[in-house]
Design a protein around this motif. Structure first.
Motif, PDB file in Angstrom:
ATOM      1  N   ALA A  72       0.158 -16.898  -5.626  1.00 14.02           N
ATOM      2  CA  ALA A  72       0.750 -16.540  -3.979  1.00 14.02           C
ATOM      3  C   ALA A  72      -0.014 -15.293  -3.593  1.00 14.02           C
ATOM      4  CB  ALA A  72       2.252 -15.895  -4.316  1.00 14.02           C
ATOM      5  N   ASN A  73      -1.052 -16.123  -3.169  1.00 13.80           N
ATOM      6  CA  ASN A  73      -2.355 -14.759  -2.188  1.00 13.80           C
ATOM      7  C   ASN A  73      -2.708 -13.830  -3.339  1.00 13.80           C
ATOM      8  OD1 ASN A  73      -3.080 -16.741  -0.284  1.00 13.80           O
ATOM      9  ND2 ASN A  73      -1.612 -15.457   1.356  1.00 13.80           N
ATOM     10  N   GLY A  74      -3.213 -13.752  -5.003  1.00 16.87           N
ATOM     11  CA  GLY A  74      -3.386 -12.804  -5.712  1.00 16.87           C
ATOM     12  C   GLY A  74      -2.466 -11.749  -5.430  1.00 16.87           C
ATOM     13  N   TRP A  75      -1.749 -11.675  -5.327  1.00 16.34           N
ATOM     14  CA  TRP A  75      -0.832 -10.999  -4.964  1.00 16.34           C
ATOM     15  C   TRP A  75      -0.939 -10.172  -3.805  1.00 16.34           C
ATOM     16  CZ3 TRP A  75       1.299  -8.579 -10.444  1.00 16.34           C
ATOM     17  CH2 TRP A  75       1.790  -9.834 -10.895  1.00 16.34           C
ATOM     18  N   GLY A  76      -1.641 -10.304  -2.376  1.00 18.46           N
ATOM     19  CA  GLY A  76      -2.148  -9.091  -1.901  1.00 18.46           C
ATOM     20  C   GLY A  76      -3.306  -9.093  -2.155  1.00 18.46           C
TER      21      GLY A  76
ATOM     22  N   VAL B  12      -7.908  -0.351   1.999  1.00 18.37           N
ATOM     23  CA  VAL B  12      -8.037   0.531   2.331  1.00 18.37           C
ATOM     24  C   VAL B  12      -9.642   1.258   1.425  1.00 18.37           C
ATOM     25  CG1 VAL B  12      -5.260   1.268   1.187  1.00 18.37           C
ATOM     26  CG2 VAL B  12      -7.135   0.884  -0.375  1.00 18.37           C
ATOM     27  N   GLY B  13     -10.498   0.073   1.761  1.00 15.33           N
ATOM     28  CA  GLY B  13     -11.711   0.892   1.577  1.00 15.33           C
ATOM     29  C   GLY B  13     -11.968   1.251  -0.490  1.00 15.33           C
TER      30      GLY B  13
ATOM     31  N   LEU C  47       1.482  -0.983   0.303  1.00 16.86           N
ATOM     32  CA  LEU C  47      -0.347  -0.247  -0.133  1.00 16.86           C
ATOM     33  C   LEU C  47       0.833   0.983   0.308  1.00 16.86           C
ATOM     34  CD1 LEU C  47      -2.910  -0.961   2.170  1.00 16.86           C
ATOM     35  CD2 LEU C  47      -2.681  -0.667  -0.110  1.00 16.86           C
ATOM     36  N   GLN C  48       2.345   1.131   0.251  1.00 14.88           N
ATOM     37  CA  GLN C  48       2.790   2.392  -0.064  1.00 14.88           C
ATOM     38  C   GLN C  48       2.783   2.987  -0.809  1.00 14.88           C
ATOM     39  OE1 GLN C  48       6.896   1.172   1.356  1.00 14.88           O
ATOM     40  NE2 GLN C  48       6.401  -0.220   2.939  1.00 14.88           N
TER      41      GLN C  48
ATOM     42  N   LEU D 209      -2.272   1.782  -3.107  1.00 12.29           N
ATOM     43  CA  LEU D 209      -4.048   2.280  -3.532  1.00 12.29           C
ATOM     44  C   LEU D 209      -4.388   2.933  -2.761  1.00 12.29           C
ATOM     45  CD1 LEU D 209      -4.890  -2.271  -3.575  1.00 12.29           C
ATOM     46  CD2 LEU D 209      -3.769  -0.274  -5.435  1.00 12.29           C
ATOM     47  N   GLY D 210      -5.634   3.291  -3.059  1.00 13.51           N
ATOM     48  CA  GLY D 210      -6.901   4.109  -1.457  1.00 13.51           C
ATOM     49  C   GLY D 210      -8.444   3.718  -2.137  1.00 13.51           C
ATOM     50  N   ALA D 211      -8.995   4.358  -1.565  1.00 10.15           N
ATOM     51  CA  ALA D 211      -9.995   4.457  -1.161  1.00 10.15           C
ATOM     52  C   ALA D 211     -11.371   4.732  -2.231  1.00 10.15           C
ATOM     53  CB  ALA D 211     -11.449   5.050  -0.062  1.00 10.15           C
TER      54      ALA D 211
END
Length: 526
Positions: free
Chosen positions: A233-237, A245-246, A211-212, A218-220
Motif C-alpha cells: 500500500a505505497n509503503g504506508w505513504g 517534511v524534508g 503527518l498530523q 514526522l518532521g525535518a
C-alpha cells in the motif's frame, strides 16, 4: 484562490527546493556500504527518467509495474512515473509468478521495473504477460552484477543506461489531481486479490493525514526508516511523507533481517522506524543475542495486525522507545487509525483514533449502523477521501448506498474514540450454532511473556460444525506448558471457547504482508 492540483510530484519538488541536501539512504545489508543521494539529485534523476519513459511511449494513464525492494532507485522510478501521470503498479516479489501474472495482465502494464535479484521472476512474467514491452533493471547498491539478461521479447534496460540513452528533462504535473497514481492488489488471504487504484488527490490527502501530530508526526529533524515495503500500500505513504517534511529517509533495500536493520539504524541514527511487528521481533532477538543498543531510536510504529500488549512492552523496554500501534488496510491508502505517541496511559490492544478525513462506525451483520457506537462490538465500516469506492476493473461499488466501506473487521470504539480490532468477521468460528471470536483468545494468549506469535483457527468437527484450535510459536529460548496456556484462558473466556488442541510450530506461517497467514493454518490444521 489559485488552482493548485494535489499531485504527488509536488512532494519531491518541495523537498528538492527546501531540503536539497537532505539524504535518501539505501542500505546494502550488514557490513555493506549504503547508497546515498540528496533530494535535489533524486529529483533531477527522476526528471530525466520521466523523459526516458516518455520516449518509450508512456503517456498519461499508462501503467508500469515495479517488482522491487525499498531503494533510492525504486523511489526514483515512482516519481519519474507519477510526475508525468503514469500509474505505478507495485508488485510483491514474495508472490508466485502465476498470481503476479494475473495482476499484470489485468493492469496491462507496459514496463516492468525490477530489483536485480528479481530477473528470474521477471523472465516468467514477460513470457506470460504480452503487454510488457520493456524491462527496467533498477540500479541498487551491490546489485548490478546480480542481473542476468531477462529472456523473452521485452527490451531490457539498465536504469543508468536508459537515462543516458533516452533521458531528458520532462515537464511534471499539468493533469487533473483525480488522475490515477497507484495500483495495489490486496493480499488475497481471504479470497482472490482485488486491485485498489489510488489517485493523486487521495494519496496527497493521506500524506497530510499521516503527518498530523497525533498520527506519525514526522518532521525535518527526523531520520525515518521505512521497514514496511514500498509494495505494501505505497509503503504506508512514507515515500511521500518523508520528502513532504524534508525528513532524512532510510530504505533497507532487500535486507530486513535483524542484523542489517540494527546496523542501519545505528549508523544512520534513525529516530523513527516503521514496519510490521515481526520485523521488530527479529530486531530485538538480534539485539538480545549480541547485546547491542540503538540510542537514537525514539519511536517505533507498528501495523499489519493487532499487537499483543506483551510485545508492545517488550519493544518499549528493550529499545527504549515509544511504540505506536496503528490499523489500516490497502483499501484505506492504507492508514485508518494511529495511537498517539503522547497517549498516557499506553493504549493496551488499541490502535488509536482516525485523522480528520477518515470516519469510522460499527454496524450489525446486515450493515446497519448500531444505535450505540461506543463500547459495543460491531462490523467496522469506513468512509473518507482516501477510502476505496470500487475495486479496479469492477463496475459495482465496494461501498453501500451511503458510501460506507465494510472492512470485514470486528471492532469496538471506546468512550474516547480509540479503535480496538477484535477479530475478522470471516475468522469467526461457529461451534454448535454459536460464535467464537478467535481475536479474544489470541489477545489473552499473546500477552503471555513466553508466547511469540499465536493464532486460533476453526477445525471441522462432526458434531459441533467447528471447534477452535490454538497454534502458537514460542519466544526464542522460552517455553510454556499446555496447562499454563489453559490456566490463562480459564475464567476469561466461556468454557466452550477453550481450544480443543494446542499446536506448537517452529515458525508461524506469514503472508507476504507480514501478517499471520490464517489461510495456510486452516489448510494445515483446519
Amino acid at each position: 484562490m489559485q488552482p493548485y492540483a494535489l499531485t504527488l510530484d509536488k512532494f519531491i519538488d518541495h523537498a528538492a527546493k527546501w531540503h536539497p541536501q537532505t539524504e535518501v539512504v539505501t542500505g546494502g545489508g550488514a557490513g555493506a556500504p549504503a547508497g546515498r543521494v540528496d533530494y535535489a539529485a533524486l529529483r533531477e534523476r527522476s526528471k530525466l527518467l520521466s523523459g526516458a519513459f516518455a520516449a518509450l511511449g508512456l503517456t498519461l494513464g499508462d501503467r508500469i509495474a515495479t517488482l522491487a525492494w525499498n531503494s533510492q532507485a525504486h523511489m526514483e522510478c515512482w516519481y519519474a512515473a507519477l510526475g508525468i501521470g503514469v500509474v505505478c503498479h507495485t508488485l510483491n516479489p514474495r508472490i508466485g509468478a502465476e498470481q503476479l501474472g494475473a495482476m499484470v495482465r489485468q493492469a496491462e502494464d507496459r514496463v516492468l521495473a525490477i530489483s536485480p535479484d528479481q530477473a528470474a521472476l521477471a523472465d516468467e512474467l514477460v513470457a506470460a504477460c504480452p503487454s510488457i514491452a520493456h524491462v527496467l533493471v533498477l540500479d541498487e547498491p551491490g546489485g548490478a552484477e546480480m542481473a542476468p539478461p531477462v529472456a523473452g521479447r521485452a527490451r531490457v534496460w539498465m536504469q543508468q543506461e536508459l537515462i543516458d540513452t533516452l533521458g531528458a528533462d520532462a515537464a511534471w504535473g499539468g493533469f487533473d489531481e483525480n488522475a490515477e497514481a497507484g495500483l495495489c492488489f490486496t493480499s488475497g488471504t481471504t479470497g482472490a486479490p482485488k486491485g485498489v487504484t489510488y489517485t493523486h488527490r487521495s494519496n496527497y490527502l493521506m500524506t497530510l493525514n499521516v503527518l498530523q501530530a497525533d498520527m506519525m508526526a514526522l518532521g525535518a529533524r527526523d531520520v525515518v526508516l521505512a521497514a514496511v515495503p514500498m509494495f505494501h500500500a505505497n509503503g504506508w505513504g512514507l515515500p511521500f511523507a518523508a520528502p513532504a517534511v524534508g525528513a532524512r529517509f532510510v530504505l533497507p533495500g532487500r535486507h530486513n533481517d535483524g542484523a542489517s536493520l540494527a546496523e542501519l539504524i545505528a549508523r544512520e541514527k534513525v529516530t523513527i522506524a516503521i514496519g510490521v511487528a515481526t520485523v521488530w521481533l527479529a530486531l530485538i532477538d538480534h539485539l538480545d543475542a549480541t547485546g547491542g543498543e540503538l540510542p537514537s531510536l525514539e519511536r517505533v510504529l507498528l501495523g499489519g495486525s493487532p499487537v499483543p500488549q506483551a510485545l508492545m512492552d517488550r519493544i518499549e523496554r528493550r529499545l527504549g522507545v515509544t511504540a505506536q500501534t496503528s490499523w489500516g488496510m490497502t483499501e484505506l491508502s492504507p492508514i485508518g487509525t494511529v495511537a498517539s505517541a503522547s497517549a498516557e496511559p499506553r493504549l493496551s490492544g488499541k490502535s488509536g483514533r482516525p485523522p480528520v478525513g477518515v470516519d469510522l462506525r460499527v454496524a450489525d451483520a446486515e450493515g446497519a449502523a448500531l444505535a450505540k457506537q461506543r463500547g459495543v462490538e460491531g462490523r467496522l465500516q469506513v468512509k473518507g477521501a482516501s477510502v476505496v469506492e470500487r475495486y479496479f476493473g469492477h463496475d459495482e461499488p465496494a461501498t453501500d448506498a451511503e458510501g460506507w466501506f465494510d472492512t470485514g473487521d470486528l471492532a469496538i470504539i471506546d468512550g474516547d474514540g480509540n479503535l480496538a480490532i477484535t477479530g475478522r468477521s470471516k475468522d469467526l468460528i461457529k461451534s454448535g450454532g454459536e460464535w467464537i471470536n478467535p481475536g479474544e483468545i489470541e489477545a489473552i494468549v499473546g500477552a503471555l511473556p513466553a508466547v511469540g506469535l499465536v493464532a486460533v483457527v476453526g477445525r471441522v468437527h462432526a458434531k459441533w460444525g467447528e471447534r477452535p484450535v490454538l497454534v502458537m510459536e514460542e519466544r526464542q529460548n522460552q517455553s510454556i506448558s499446555d496447562a499454563e496456556l489453559s490456566d490463562a484462558l480459564d475464567g476469561r473466556v466461556p468454557r466452550w471457547w477453550m481450544p480443543d488442541e494446542i499446536i506448537r510450530v517452529a515458525r508461524m506461517p506469514l503472508a507476504f504482508t507480514g501478517k499471520i497467514d490464517k489461510k495456510a493454518l486452516r489448510a494445515e490444521f483446519g
